[in-house]
Design an enzyme around this catalytic site. Structure first.
Site, PDB file in Angstrom:
ATOM      1  CE1 TYR A 162      16.695  80.727  18.485  1.00  0.00           C
ATOM      2  CE2 TYR A 162      17.802  82.682  19.319  1.00  0.00           C
ATOM      3  CZ  TYR A 162      17.043  81.553  19.532  1.00  0.00           C
ATOM      4  OH  TYR A 162      16.621  81.249  20.802  1.00  0.00           O
ATOM      5  CG  PHE A 172      14.105  74.050  18.250  1.00  0.00           C
ATOM      6  CD1 PHE A 172      14.900  74.889  19.014  1.00  0.00           C
ATOM      7  CD2 PHE A 172      14.625  73.557  17.062  1.00  0.00           C
ATOM      8  CE1 PHE A 172      16.170  75.239  18.613  1.00  0.00           C
ATOM      9  CE2 PHE A 172      15.902  73.897  16.654  1.00  0.00           C
ATOM     10  CZ  PHE A 172      16.673  74.746  17.421  1.00  0.00           C
ATOM     11  CG  ASP A 173      14.059  79.229  21.110  1.00  0.00           C
ATOM     12  OD1 ASP A 173      13.067  79.944  21.339  1.00  0.00           O
ATOM     13  OD2 ASP A 173      15.150  79.367  21.687  1.00  0.00           O
ATOM     14  CB  ILE A 192      25.562  74.368  20.880  1.00  0.00           C
ATOM     15  CG1 ILE A 192      24.926  75.211  19.776  1.00  0.00           C
ATOM     16  CG2 ILE A 192      24.563  74.016  21.953  1.00  0.00           C
ATOM     17  CD1 ILE A 192      23.796  74.497  19.044  1.00  0.00           C
ATOM     18  CE1 TYR A 218      21.552  72.795  23.974  1.00  0.00           C
ATOM     19  CE2 TYR A 218      20.706  72.956  21.729  1.00  0.00           C
ATOM     20  CZ  TYR A 218      21.083  73.561  22.915  1.00  0.00           C
ATOM     21  OH  TYR A 218      21.003  74.921  23.046  1.00  0.00           O
ATOM     22  CG  PHE A 235      20.242  77.702  14.828  1.00  0.00           C
ATOM     23  CD1 PHE A 235      19.429  78.236  15.813  1.00  0.00           C
ATOM     24  CD2 PHE A 235      20.935  76.524  15.092  1.00  0.00           C
ATOM     25  CE1 PHE A 235      19.309  77.608  17.045  1.00  0.00           C
ATOM     26  CE2 PHE A 235      20.821  75.898  16.328  1.00  0.00           C
ATOM     27  CZ  PHE A 235      19.999  76.436  17.303  1.00  0.00           C
TER      28      PHE A 235
END
Length: 562
Positions: A162, A172-173, A192, A218, A235
């Site tokens: 992802y 962010f990731d 999540i 979140y 994502f």
């Protein structure tokens, strides 16, 4: 909404000159993204950054300086009226200049120590996020493979790559940066909620974009320093594989021979080729690249459990696909640097042959002459044509390639045991198919041109047979031998019989039809062996005493046999 925005834009001032008394907010949409899937409406939750200044450019407030975006709800009185109006209709990543008159800002009171009374306010705003309590997951399929035998369900274990961004594109990731998939269970609280839902129904190899509102991500707390509070997440997901801990192997029969007389069972020794891939198609191993079959017993733990199970019931020549879940493969740890932990494995196999160590020779008679009552026995000298191949049809040898038939004496270890057995009890003119397991053929090591542990298939036609001599004999008289054998054999009458005289005498008997040798393709070798048997002293000549002693021993043995 579009008309209202247009009217507001017409009121916008190009610079910071005195716009005069303002009755409403002046909006300058100085950057509008090309793609705007959603605009801010009354009741939406938003996140944005801003700089707030006075007419002279002096800054009185900035979200950038505080290091945190502003989050709130539009149109419910939590913002000054000018900001409420100025933010409506914005897209994510849109930038606006807002001029807010005092009566839509902090009015005649101002903010003590920060904003004087009756002050016009100037805001430079960028919209970062928009969502609503009524929002659901937004799932867009970017790519779906043609073949999809199974999709993700709750309690499945998945491996996926992802890239994660905020709604404004801020990264962010990423699993790619870690050079490893993200591996987890679905629907069991490990993810999540939005990701749990977004992965459902995916196929291995499918790509999706999943947009998750904050309350399914979140929420108000965010996550660390990378995900702000009340942030929508985007994502881009590639599902690498999936399985369930309750899964068994999955079989696809790609090609099954029309005739399958026998199927492999536990204890059989199987030779097969294979390509091994992960679910995304990555090749991790291939027997073809080594130009050698994989040879093993099945059902005895010599291979991973999934292959032990998947090879059960295969036919000669069958092609099948075996899909092995990780708990029947290499488990959580994987294998080497090519098979990741918890990887589903796909084996495309082609069975060349199999046998059992207890197998005997299989004989199929294709044709047999009528009225045949004389068949081949041990010690017979036979001539035959043959074609030899592997069970997959690969041609190995053929007597036809040499323009003359094969010759052999049965029962004298001149041919492999299985072929010797297959040639027994044949009639001249008979045709057979003889299938020989490796332990009666060329064994584990094989031979020149014959793979190790290979089952061999012979197509045989018997052309002729000559009755052999009894076992243990090299020459047999058709009648009684000469009364004065030694004297007849001693051609120069010197009392000794050297090899040359012995050979000349025996050949004369053969020519006159008085006797016959053990059938062989090399009579000279047989005659030499006969001489060695008679020459008890090994001095290169035969004496009368040696010949008599040998003759007496033969007579005694014949008497015992009779």
């Amino acid at each position: 909404m579009a008309l209202a925005i247009l009217l507001l834009c017409l009121l916008a001032a190009p610079g910071r000159g005195d716009p005069g008394p303002l009755e409403d907010v002046v909006i300058d949409r100085y950057y509008i993204p090309k793609i705007c899937s959603r605009e801010v409406q009354m009741g939406d939750f938003i996140r944005y950054h801003y700089n707030g200044t006075f007419k002279d450019g002096k800054k009185f407030d900035s979200s950038y300086d505080r290091g945190a975006t502003v989050a709130g709800v539009v149109g419910v009185g939590r913002l000054i009226t000018g900001m409420d109006r100025g933010l409506q209709g914005m897209c994510v990543n849109e930038r606006r200049h807002l001029i807010v008159p005092p009566h839509l800002g902090y009015g005649s009171i101002g903010v003590a120590g920060m904003i004087p009374p009756d002050t016009t306010l100037y805001f430079d705003v960028i919209m970062l996020d928009i969502w609503n309590k009524e929002d659901k997951l937004q799932i867009t399929t970017l790519h779906k493979p043609e073949r999809c035998n199974r999709t993700v369900e709750n309690s499945d274990f998945v491996r996926y790559h992802y890239n994660g961004t905020l709604l404004d594109g801020t990264h962010f990731d990423s699993s790619y940066s870690k050079d490893s998939t993200y591996d987890t269970y679905v629907g069991t609280g490990w993810l999540i909620k939005g990701m749990d839902g977004g992965l459902l129904g995916m196929c291995a190899g499918e790509k999706r974009r999943i947009i998750i509102p904050p309350f399914l991500a979140y929420g108000e707390k965010g996550y660390g320093t990378v995900i702000p509070p009340q942030a929508s997440l985007v994502f881009d997901v590639l599902l690498v594989d999936l399985h369930n801990p309750k899964d068994g192997i999955s079989l696809e029969h790609l090609e099954v021979p029309a005739s399958c007389k026998r199927k492999a069972v536990t204890g059989d020794f199987v030779r097969y080729h294979y390509n091994g891939t992960l679910m995304d198609g990555t090749l991790f191993d291939s027997s073809y690249s080594r130009n050698h079959t994989y040879d093993t017993y099945i059902g005895k733990g010599y291979v991973i459990p999934g292959m032990d199970q998947g090879l059960q019931g295969v036919c000669f020549g069958e092609k099948r696909r075996i899909i092995v879940p990780p708990h029947l493969g290499y488990g959580e740890n994987g294998a080497g640097n090519k098979i990741p932990g918890s990887a589903v494995l796909i084996f495309d196999i082609h069975v060349i042959d199999f046998h059992n160590p207890l197998d005997a020779v299989e004989i199929e008679t294709l044709s047999r002459p009528e009225g045949c009552n004389v068949t081949t026995q041990d010690r017979d000298y036979v001539r035959y044509h043959y074609n030899c191949s592997l069970l997959d049809g690969t041609k190995l040898f053929s007597s036809h390639d040499y323009n003359h038939p094969q010759e052999a004496t049965l029962g004298t270890s001149k041919v492999i045991d299985g072929l010797n057995t297959g040639l027994l009890n044949m009639c001249v003119g008979e045709k057979r198919v003889i299938v020989i397991p490796p332990h009666l053929g060329h064994g584990e090591n094989g031979a020149r041109g014959v793979p190790g542990s290979a089952v061999l298939r012979f197509e045989v036609e018997l052309l002729s047979r000559e009755e052999g001599v009894p076992e243990g004999y090299l020459f047999i008289w058709h009648g009684d031998p000469p009364a004065n054998l030694y004297e007849d054999m001693d051609l120069n009458k010197d009392g000794e019989i050297p090899p040359e005289e012995f050979s000349t005498f025996i050949k004369a008997q053969l020519t006159e039809g008085k006797g016959r040798l053990m059938p062989s393709s090399d009579p000279e070798t047989v005659i030499a062996d006969m001489f060695q048997n008679q020459d008890r002293n090994q001095d290169g000549k035969i004496t009368a005493e040696e010949l008599k002693l040998k003759s007496d021993e033969d007579q005694e043995r014949i008497h015992e046999e009779l």
